[in-house]
Scaffold this active site. Structure first.
Site, PDB file in Angstrom:
ATOM      1  N   THR A  13       0.823  -1.215   0.000  1.00 21.71           N
ATOM      2  CA  THR A  13       0.000   0.000   0.000  1.00 21.71           C
ATOM      3  C   THR A  13       0.853   1.260   0.000  1.00 21.71           C
ATOM      4  O   THR A  13       0.499   2.259  -0.623  1.00 21.71           O
ATOM      5  CB  THR A  13      -0.937  -0.019   1.231  1.00 21.71           C
ATOM      6  OG1 THR A  13      -1.821  -1.133   1.086  1.00 21.71           O
ATOM      7  CG2 THR A  13      -1.764   1.246   1.334  1.00 21.71           C
ATOM      8  N   ASP A  90       0.669  -6.632   5.124  1.00 23.13           N
ATOM      9  CA  ASP A  90       0.082  -7.952   5.394  1.00 23.13           C
ATOM     10  C   ASP A  90       1.139  -8.980   5.820  1.00 23.13           C
ATOM     11  O   ASP A  90       0.889  -9.814   6.702  1.00 23.13           O
ATOM     12  CB  ASP A  90      -0.659  -8.485   4.154  1.00 23.13           C
ATOM     13  CG  ASP A  90      -1.922  -7.692   3.852  1.00 23.13           C
ATOM     14  OD1 ASP A  90      -2.327  -6.880   4.703  1.00 23.13           O
ATOM     15  OD2 ASP A  90      -2.493  -7.880   2.761  1.00 23.13           O
TER      16      ASP A  90
HETATM   17  N1  ASP Z   1      -2.428  -5.585   0.963  1.00 26.30           N
HETATM   18  C1  ASP Z   1      -1.380  -4.665   1.257  1.00 26.30           C
HETATM   19  C2  ASP Z   1      -0.052  -5.410   1.256  1.00 26.30           C
HETATM   20  O1  ASP Z   1       0.285  -6.023   2.234  1.00 26.30           O
HETATM   21  C3  ASP Z   1      -1.646  -4.034   2.558  1.00 26.30           C
HETATM   22  C4  ASP Z   1      -0.651  -2.987   3.013  1.00 26.30           C
HETATM   23  O2  ASP Z   1       0.366  -2.731   2.422  1.00 26.30           O
HETATM   24  O3  ASP Z   1      -0.931  -2.420   4.066  1.00 26.30           O
HETATM   25  O4  ASP Z   1       0.623  -5.356   0.269  1.00 26.30           O
END
Ligand code: ASP
Length: 165
Positions: A13, A90
């Site tokens: 993210t 994640d």
């Molecule tokens: N789905 C994302 C990832 O882990 C969540 C994040 O970065 O907070 O790549």
């Protein structure tokens, strides 16, 4: 003198943007964080690497090993003072713990991420990245093992876990 910090962007993210039409958060062709270098050079001399750009559920031991090798190589060739890795939240704790177990160097190694993508209101990526660079450049962070810096907090990789999405 400014410290020499290796910044490794891996995706997540922190490197994504929200699509204004659909609201979906997606990876970009070019990482928005690499455009922020001017805001960051005040804190350290930066060496930027972007070995891949993946949402963190796609990070496997292969990518973790790639990050580890990059740190070893750059430590030998560039005499770096610290490392910051940007990563999806994640599986951030898995990569941080892997690096903690497999790297013996005493230089600060900091892993960070963000809960909001780069163009969302209240985006936390740039702030977390600046905080992480400051920690990686600090004498006090030496020999503490791999650290995770988010939201004005410093955690050890050994004890940190994501508890809420
Ligand atoms: N789905 C994302 C990832 O882990 C969540 C994040 O970065 O907070 O790549």
């Amino acid at each position: 003198m400014k410290k020499k910090i290796l910044v490794i962007h891996t995706g997540g993210t922190i490197s994504m943007s929200e699509d204004e039409q659909t609201g979906a958060v997606k990876p970009n062709e070019s990482n928005p964080l690499t455009k922020k270098t001017e805001e960051l050079v005040a804190f350290a001399h930066l060496i930027i690497e972007e070995p891949f750009n993946l949402p963190s559920p796609h990070i496997t031991p292969t990518e973790m090993l790639k990050i580890r090798k990059l740190i070893s190589q750059r430590s030998l060739t560039d005499d770096i003072d610290g490392v910051v890795i940007t990563h999806g939240t994640d599986t951030l704790e898995e990569t941080a713990y892997f690096l903690d177990l497999t790297i013996e160097s005493k230089i600060p190694i900091v892993v960070t991420g963000a809960m909001r993508s780069s163009n969302e209101i209240g985006a936390d990526g740039l702030y977390n990245l600046i905080s992480s660079i400051k920690v990686a450049a600090s004498e006090e962070a030496k020999g503490k093992g791999v650290l995770v810096v988010l939201n004005d907090e410093i955690h050890t990789a050994e004890n940190v876990t994501k508890t809420h999405t």
